[in-house]
Design an enzyme around this catalytic site. Sequence first.
Site, PDB file in Angstrom:
ATOM      1  N   ASP A 101       0.908  -1.002  -0.171  1.00 47.45           N
ATOM      2  CA  ASP A 101      -0.143  -0.039  -0.523  1.00 47.45           C
ATOM      3  C   ASP A 101       0.924   1.510   0.151  1.00 47.45           C
ATOM      4  O   ASP A 101       0.961   1.911   1.177  1.00 47.45           O
ATOM      5  CB  ASP A 101      -0.859  -0.150   1.087  1.00 47.45           C
ATOM      6  CG  ASP A 101      -2.126  -1.042   1.205  1.00 47.45           C
ATOM      7  OD1 ASP A 101      -3.002  -0.695  -0.422  1.00 47.45           O
ATOM      8  OD2 ASP A 101      -2.053  -1.858   1.822  1.00 47.45           O
ATOM      9  N   ARG A 110      -7.331   9.984   2.443  1.00 48.03           N
ATOM     10  CA  ARG A 110      -7.130   9.269   0.446  1.00 48.03           C
ATOM     11  C   ARG A 110      -7.604   9.491  -0.659  1.00 48.03           C
ATOM     12  O   ARG A 110      -7.652   9.279  -1.277  1.00 48.03           O
ATOM     13  CB  ARG A 110      -6.914   8.726   1.071  1.00 48.03           C
ATOM     14  CG  ARG A 110      -6.622   7.588   2.906  1.00 48.03           C
ATOM     15  CD  ARG A 110      -7.021   6.349   3.479  1.00 48.03           C
ATOM     16  NE  ARG A 110      -6.228   5.179   2.559  1.00 48.03           N
ATOM     17  CZ  ARG A 110      -7.646   3.870   3.296  1.00 48.03           C
ATOM     18  NH1 ARG A 110      -8.647   3.879   3.511  1.00 48.03           N
ATOM     19  NH2 ARG A 110      -6.914   3.010   2.296  1.00 48.03           N
ATOM     20  N   HIS A 160     -11.765   1.826  -4.198  1.00 49.49           N
ATOM     21  CA  HIS A 160     -11.769   0.760  -3.430  1.00 49.49           C
ATOM     22  C   HIS A 160     -13.449   0.475  -4.346  1.00 49.49           C
ATOM     23  O   HIS A 160     -14.780   1.480  -3.934  1.00 49.49           O
ATOM     24  CB  HIS A 160     -12.925   1.023  -2.222  1.00 49.49           C
ATOM     25  CG  HIS A 160     -11.874   0.970  -1.615  1.00 49.49           C
ATOM     26  ND1 HIS A 160     -11.095   2.548  -1.183  1.00 49.49           N
ATOM     27  CD2 HIS A 160     -10.514   0.376  -0.797  1.00 49.49           C
ATOM     28  CE1 HIS A 160      -9.547   2.639   0.052  1.00 49.49           C
ATOM     29  NE2 HIS A 160      -9.542   0.973   0.114  1.00 49.49           N
ATOM     30  N   HIS A 209     -12.778  -0.983   8.215  1.00 50.28           N
ATOM     31  CA  HIS A 209     -12.456  -2.052   8.504  1.00 50.28           C
ATOM     32  C   HIS A 209     -12.988  -1.979   9.955  1.00 50.28           C
ATOM     33  O   HIS A 209     -12.666  -3.105  10.962  1.00 50.28           O
ATOM     34  CB  HIS A 209     -10.380  -0.758   9.500  1.00 50.28           C
ATOM     35  CG  HIS A 209     -10.069  -0.898   8.528  1.00 50.28           C
ATOM     36  ND1 HIS A 209     -10.135  -0.280   7.090  1.00 50.28           N
ATOM     37  CD2 HIS A 209      -8.541  -1.471   7.949  1.00 50.28           C
ATOM     38  CE1 HIS A 209      -8.678   0.109   6.014  1.00 50.28           C
ATOM     39  NE2 HIS A 209      -8.138  -1.348   6.692  1.00 50.28           N
ATOM     40  N   ASP A 256     -10.516  -5.863  -1.999  1.00 53.22           N
ATOM     41  CA  ASP A 256      -9.772  -6.193  -0.220  1.00 53.22           C
ATOM     42  C   ASP A 256      -9.288  -6.740   1.574  1.00 53.22           C
ATOM     43  O   ASP A 256     -10.083  -8.296   1.067  1.00 53.22           O
ATOM     44  CB  ASP A 256     -11.185  -4.664   0.497  1.00 53.22           C
ATOM     45  CG  ASP A 256     -10.109  -3.256   1.030  1.00 53.22           C
ATOM     46  OD1 ASP A 256      -8.967  -3.741   1.918  1.00 53.22           O
ATOM     47  OD2 ASP A 256     -10.571  -2.242   1.623  1.00 53.22           O
TER      48      ASP A 256
END
Length: 488
Positions: free
Chosen positions: A215, A280, A311, A323, A394
């Site tokens: 990443d 991000r 994503h 998450h 993911d």
Amino acid sequence: MSWLLPIADAAAQSADDEAPEGNGGPTLVTVVPQLEDDDVVAVLRGPGGVGYWVINADGTIDPVGTTILPIQGDPPEIAGPVMGARLGAPGALGVWLRLADNSEVAIGDPGPTVLTGEERPLGWLSGVGVRQLLSGAWWTDVDRGCTAELSLPVRIGQTIMTALGERSLGFAVEEARDRRIGGILLQGPVTEHVWRRIDELQDFAGRIPLIFAVDEEGGRVQRLGAVIGRLPSAEAQAARPPGDVAEQAERHGRAMAELGFTMNFAPVVDVGAGEGIGDRSFSNDPATVTAYGMATVSGLSAGGVVPVVKHFPGHGGATVDTHEGMATTAPLAALRERDLIPFAAVVGSSDAAVMVGHLNVPGLTGGLPASLSSEAIDGLLRDELGHSGLVVTDSLIMGAIRERWSVSEAALLAVTAGADLALVGGLEDAAAAFSEIELAVAEGRLGLGRLDDAATNVLRAKGVFACSLVGRDGRGREALYDPTLVGR
């Protein structure tokens, strides 16, 4: 014209050899080339049962009723006149010429033995590929047919990516050597010596290299900053011209590639700074995200690493950080007007891979996360947007998945839904996912066609042509090239 009779007899005999019991074989009608009597030494059935190959005394081969010749590079040296010929290994494409001294020369054929060394006879690789064409495969799908000839464990392994820290890479030797994983996502900070550990594992992996991913988005999501320098966040990058961002991505990609990394899980092309995204994202504007996302993709590709846009189908407006738990996006109709725009642009103009997020999309996924939804992957991403490349999930150890499925169950569901590479946790997770997929294939819950598609896409992302990995031995059995067998 006296040579017509032996040619006709040879052709009829060839047809009889291939005909089923109780069937004399089809009537053979052909037109032969105008050759001198003594030139012709044999007539063999053509590739795929179409036409004939007329073998001449000087070793040349004239096709009759087919345009296909045994594939070869430079013509082999023939010491003496050719006295006869026979077809090569079953299922391959090639001919063995018999010379006056009873020696044989292979043309376009791997021969009757399994080869494990670095050198192979002319035609080994191309013959396998041509056989796929003869079976009806379109040229863009030839490698898929060759993937189907790899052993089942190798194909299953290509669909699994494990996540490891630098200090744990040495524990993956067995998985790399046995090809039970397709790649590794490097987690945590690394040292300047990481390239040595990567090289060691690639040596064990041999002719089917591992994907080494990381990443490297910039900002707070960056693993290699201490070694190759830090990048600003996506939001900060958007304050500069897209051309500058592309050049920066290219330089960073080259530095990554020098360490041995082959894939970057970036850029983020989510529109908006929603839960779990923040800086991000390049922007709240789809056009801006598209411009900077494309700049990053082109730069990373030029730098020698595979970019992965994420994503899908858009996390920028999702309700929860995945998450922590399952997130819900805006309805599909709203995504089409905003979140899907950058993905559609990248898919239509690059070879980037796509990461699918754990996002429930009202009107599309029916309560499932997109990462496990065939409607999201096969339907929206592949069929509607036209993405034919690699699809990676993911991480399947995130809260959005753990609250409902085990990692192994999620890996199987993801591959079944159309994902090619299931990102799991450590080596124990990888082993569990392998067993789950293997059992599903044995029980018919996962079709071999889907598995072959996934493995093919992974191999393509690695730059590996599957037809370079398979051949046939003299009994027609599948043979995987395995450098670990050399000398045994």
